[in-house]
Design a protein around this motif. Sequence first.
Motif, PDB file in Angstrom:
ATOM      1  N   ASP A   1      36.932   3.907  66.445  1.00 40.93           N
ATOM      2  CA  ASP A   1      37.940   4.949  66.233  1.00 40.93           C
ATOM      3  C   ASP A   1      39.216   4.277  65.752  1.00 40.93           C
ATOM      4  OD1 ASP A   1      36.576   7.400  67.324  1.00 40.93           O
ATOM      5  OD2 ASP A   1      36.496   6.124  69.103  1.00 40.93           O
TER       6      ASP A   1
ATOM      7  N   GLY B   1      40.252   8.568  62.118  1.00 43.41           N
ATOM      8  CA  GLY B   1      38.820   8.737  61.917  1.00 43.41           C
ATOM      9  C   GLY B   1      38.022   8.007  62.971  1.00 43.41           C
TER      10      GLY B   1
ATOM     11  N   CYS C   1      33.572   6.686  63.959  1.00 42.82           N
ATOM     12  CA  CYS C   1      32.148   6.660  63.663  1.00 42.82           C
ATOM     13  C   CYS C   1      31.388   6.336  64.939  1.00 42.82           C
ATOM     14  CB  CYS C   1      31.824   5.624  62.589  1.00 42.82           C
ATOM     15  SG  CYS C   1      31.984   3.907  63.188  1.00 42.82           S
TER      16      CYS C   1
ATOM     17  N   VAL D   1      27.104   9.479  63.151  1.00 43.91           N
ATOM     18  CA  VAL D   1      28.079  10.510  62.796  1.00 43.91           C
ATOM     19  C   VAL D   1      29.392   9.825  62.450  1.00 43.91           C
ATOM     20  CG1 VAL D   1      27.017  12.307  64.206  1.00 43.91           C
ATOM     21  CG2 VAL D   1      28.777  10.837  65.205  1.00 43.91           C
TER      22      VAL D   1
ATOM     23  N   SER E   1      33.739  10.872  61.383  1.00 38.70           N
ATOM     24  CA  SER E   1      34.764  11.913  61.303  1.00 38.70           C
ATOM     25  C   SER E   1      35.980  11.397  60.566  1.00 38.70           C
ATOM     26  CB  SER E   1      35.166  12.381  62.711  1.00 38.70           C
ATOM     27  OG  SER E   1      35.752  11.312  63.430  1.00 38.70           O
ATOM     28  N   GLN E   2      36.727  12.338  59.991  1.00 42.50           N
ATOM     29  CA  GLN E   2      37.993  12.025  59.342  1.00 42.50           C
ATOM     30  C   GLN E   2      39.051  12.969  59.875  1.00 42.50           C
ATOM     31  OE1 GLN E   2      37.460  12.238  55.118  1.00 42.50           O
ATOM     32  NE2 GLN E   2      36.563  10.197  54.985  1.00 42.50           N
TER      33      GLN E   2
ATOM     34  N   ASP F   1      38.829  16.271  62.401  1.00 43.71           N
ATOM     35  CA  ASP F   1      37.585  17.037  62.279  1.00 43.71           C
ATOM     36  C   ASP F   1      36.527  16.497  63.223  1.00 43.71           C
ATOM     37  OD1 ASP F   1      38.827  18.476  60.304  1.00 43.71           O
ATOM     38  OD2 ASP F   1      37.927  17.332  58.651  1.00 43.71           O
ATOM     39  N   ASP F   2      35.570  17.359  63.572  1.00 43.24           N
ATOM     40  CA  ASP F   2      34.442  16.919  64.381  1.00 43.24           C
ATOM     41  C   ASP F   2      33.556  15.988  63.566  1.00 43.24           C
ATOM     42  OD1 ASP F   2      35.268  18.456  66.528  1.00 43.24           O
ATOM     43  OD2 ASP F   2      34.077  20.202  65.923  1.00 43.24           O
ATOM     44  N   GLY F   3      32.819  15.131  64.254  1.00 41.88           N
ATOM     45  CA  GLY F   3      31.936  14.204  63.574  1.00 41.88           C
ATOM     46  C   GLY F   3      30.805  14.920  62.851  1.00 41.88           C
ATOM     47  N   LYS F   4      30.454  14.424  61.678  1.00 41.86           N
ATOM     48  CA  LYS F   4      29.357  14.989  60.896  1.00 41.86           C
ATOM     49  C   LYS F   4      28.307  13.910  60.652  1.00 41.86           C
ATOM     50  CE  LYS F   4      32.397  18.254  58.512  1.00 41.86           C
ATOM     51  NZ  LYS F   4      32.942  18.697  57.199  1.00 41.86           N
TER      52      LYS F   4
END
Length: 200
Positions: free
Chosen positions: A137, A154, A156, A166, A168-169, A172-175
């Motif tokens: 993070d 962000g 990961c 996953v 994130s940026q 936002d929630d992690g994708k």
Amino acid sequence: MKTAFHLAALPWIFAFATIPMSALAEDEPSEAPFEVALDIDSDGQMDRVVIAQGADNRLADLTIYLAAGDGKLDPSRKPDFMKKALTEDRILALESKGKGSLVITSCFGCGANKSWQATLTIVYRERKFLVAGYSRDWDWNVQKSDGTVETTLGGCDINFLTGKGVASQDLDDGKPVEGKFTPIDLAAWSDDSRPKPCEF
């Protein structure tokens, strides 16, 4: 003049002489090492893991002693595995998370305007120590020439055992990230081994 110079130099000579030799040795740890006992190879015997930060809190070295128990470690014993310069980040914690997994938490900047925190998960599979997971993070603030601050947030979370991750940026929630990840031999791991979704 000569006498005056010698007298002026005395406090400096005395101060230097009182510095412990360990503080002058480049390879001496600057902090007490982290230690944890766990059965990392799942053979029913407790193993010992030690991570020590080098001088100036740089280049953490990891050593693993199999079947060393959870008592006092024999200082003359050689490790069964050693990973020099595991990371340049500052080590915050070394923990056992059950099922033989070892977790190392580190940080760069450690809460400063430019900082990140990372977690490395290590397991033992088929007679090899492997990196099973990596998360990171970051909160990176850069002051621009016009006086404004550009902030990059962000994170990961990569699971090398399942092959999924996953990222994130901003807030936002992690994708899910594309691609399949596989475990990495701990002996070959370095900060350059970080998966692309964990870069910013």
